[in-house]
Design a protein around this motif. Sequence first.
Motif, PDB file in Angstrom:
ATOM      1  N   GLN A   1       0.721  -1.271   0.139  1.00  0.00           N
ATOM      2  CA  GLN A   1       0.097   0.008  -0.142  1.00  0.00           C
ATOM      3  C   GLN A   1       0.872   1.326  -0.108  1.00  0.00           C
ATOM      4  N   SER A   2       2.260   1.342   0.121  1.00  0.00           N
ATOM      5  CA  SER A   2       2.995   2.484  -0.022  1.00  0.00           C
ATOM      6  C   SER A   2       2.997   3.074  -1.317  1.00  0.00           C
ATOM      7  N   ASP A   3       2.998   4.491  -1.308  1.00  0.00           N
ATOM      8  CA  ASP A   3       3.090   5.204  -2.327  1.00  0.00           C
ATOM      9  C   ASP A   3       4.077   6.430  -2.262  1.00  0.00           C
TER      10      ASP A   3
ATOM     11  N   ILE B   1       4.545   4.759   9.696  1.00  0.00           N
ATOM     12  CA  ILE B   1       4.414   5.090   8.292  1.00  0.00           C
ATOM     13  C   ILE B   1       5.287   6.170   8.063  1.00  0.00           C
ATOM     14  N   VAL B   2       6.094   6.081   7.325  1.00  0.00           N
ATOM     15  CA  VAL B   2       7.004   7.365   6.898  1.00  0.00           C
ATOM     16  C   VAL B   2       6.658   7.928   5.673  1.00  0.00           C
ATOM     17  N   LEU B   3       6.569   9.425   6.013  1.00  0.00           N
ATOM     18  CA  LEU B   3       5.780  10.325   5.164  1.00  0.00           C
ATOM     19  C   LEU B   3       6.885  10.744   3.946  1.00  0.00           C
ATOM     20  N   LEU B   4       6.237  10.876   3.006  1.00  0.00           N
ATOM     21  CA  LEU B   4       7.302  11.003   1.677  1.00  0.00           C
ATOM     22  C   LEU B   4       6.984  12.408   0.796  1.00  0.00           C
ATOM     23  N   ALA B   5       7.283  12.244  -0.308  1.00  0.00           N
ATOM     24  CA  ALA B   5       7.394  13.566  -1.160  1.00  0.00           C
ATOM     25  C   ALA B   5       5.890  14.054  -1.370  1.00  0.00           C
TER      26      ALA B   5
ATOM     27  N   ALA C   1      12.653   5.093  -1.095  1.00  0.00           N
ATOM     28  CA  ALA C   1      12.186   5.385  -2.312  1.00  0.00           C
ATOM     29  C   ALA C   1      12.408   3.886  -3.168  1.00  0.00           C
ATOM     30  N   GLN C   2      13.569   3.503  -2.834  1.00  0.00           N
ATOM     31  CA  GLN C   2      13.952   2.345  -3.811  1.00  0.00           C
ATOM     32  C   GLN C   2      13.880   0.958  -3.221  1.00  0.00           C
ATOM     33  N   LEU C   3      13.211   0.829  -2.187  1.00  0.00           N
ATOM     34  CA  LEU C   3      12.825  -0.609  -1.440  1.00  0.00           C
ATOM     35  C   LEU C   3      11.559  -1.206  -1.926  1.00  0.00           C
ATOM     36  N   LYS C   4      11.583  -2.378  -2.494  1.00  0.00           N
ATOM     37  CA  LYS C   4      10.432  -3.030  -2.910  1.00  0.00           C
ATOM     38  C   LYS C   4       9.357  -3.402  -1.966  1.00  0.00           C
TER      39      LYS C   4
ATOM     40  N   MET D   1       2.939   9.303  -1.333  1.00  0.00           N
ATOM     41  CA  MET D   1       2.524   9.891   0.112  1.00  0.00           C
ATOM     42  C   MET D   1       3.286   9.328   1.254  1.00  0.00           C
ATOM     43  N   GLY D   2       3.556   7.975   1.280  1.00  0.00           N
ATOM     44  CA  GLY D   2       4.127   7.450   2.706  1.00  0.00           C
ATOM     45  C   GLY D   2       4.453   5.858   2.261  1.00  0.00           C
ATOM     46  N   ALA D   3       5.330   5.671   3.216  1.00  0.00           N
ATOM     47  CA  ALA D   3       5.758   4.260   3.370  1.00  0.00           C
ATOM     48  C   ALA D   3       5.216   3.421   4.440  1.00  0.00           C
ATOM     49  N   ARG D   4       4.089   2.531   4.063  1.00  0.00           N
ATOM     50  CA  ARG D   4       3.528   1.945   5.030  1.00  0.00           C
ATOM     51  C   ARG D   4       4.462   0.622   5.439  1.00  0.00           C
ATOM     52  N   LEU D   5       4.305   0.411   7.115  1.00  0.00           N
ATOM     53  CA  LEU D   5       5.417  -0.620   7.264  1.00  0.00           C
ATOM     54  C   LEU D   5       4.871  -1.652   8.359  1.00  0.00           C
TER      55      LEU D   5
END
Length: 310
Positions: free
Chosen positions: A209-211, A249-253, A276-279, A213-217
Amino acid sequence: MSVLVIQDPGPLTTVQDLGRFGHLRVGIPTSGPMDREAFLLANRLVGNPDGAAVLECTLVGPRVEFADDRLVAVTGADMAPTVNGAAVPTWETVPVKAGDVVRLGPARTGVRAYLAVGGGLETPIVLGSRSTYVRGRLGGLGGRALRRGDRLPLGIAGAPARPHRVRPGQVPGYGGEATVAVILGPQDDRFTAAGIAAFLAGPYELLPQSDRMGARLKGPFIEHTRGHDIVSDGVPMGGIQVIGEGQPIVLLADRQSAGGYTKIATVCSFDLGRIAQLKPGGKLSFRRVTVAEAHAMLRDSRRALDAAIE
């Protein structure tokens, strides 16, 4: 005006420059590249200014046709680029001619690749930036991901420069695990000692579900002292919210500008590209550093970036 023709866009290819600044107060995020270092190197390889707009390609790249001679460079995720079906190197200047077709395939390592074109992409500037913010329908072409048949205007290419490449020792490796530096806070006082220890022990799995907006962990439970809600405050790039389920959740661009969840820590800017480069399914761990250590690491990363191209 010369154009770049999109023959096949891939699942999520957008126009991005360095970002849209000065509008967080009205809820508009900066957007811009998810992997800033790979973005900058792509532009520098073709002689563009650092802020020139490029294509950010996600998981599978596009197929594009050129109307005139240009220099291009592909950095970031390894999408096995080709020109007219022949393999070309990444992290290196590549000349193309009028009628040439450049294709980026599925990412073998990493998630996001950057395709820079000499002269840059000259899509309309919206609120000071060409960056695409899909949720807000701003920037790029109509504020959306690219589609088949789109024609992107190109800027005037500078004088042909000698080919450049990123020094082999400076090319990052994208694996299935990443460790990023964090500074605790601003609400680390809202977590128990056991919760902070669990957060730093990790690792956490990146969810599908990560995008942007944010990396969900998903991983070790992070315990709050008195609930996860706070009075909404500003959300920094790299801020790590911990929701009621005790997951970060890491908040991104493309993050929201403010939020009401407790933030246990903030990822240092120079490490955001690793996320950003983690699958999806990859493992992410957090390493605590002090502000002074983070400043020193930032200076080191900037020096390395400036010396990366030969």
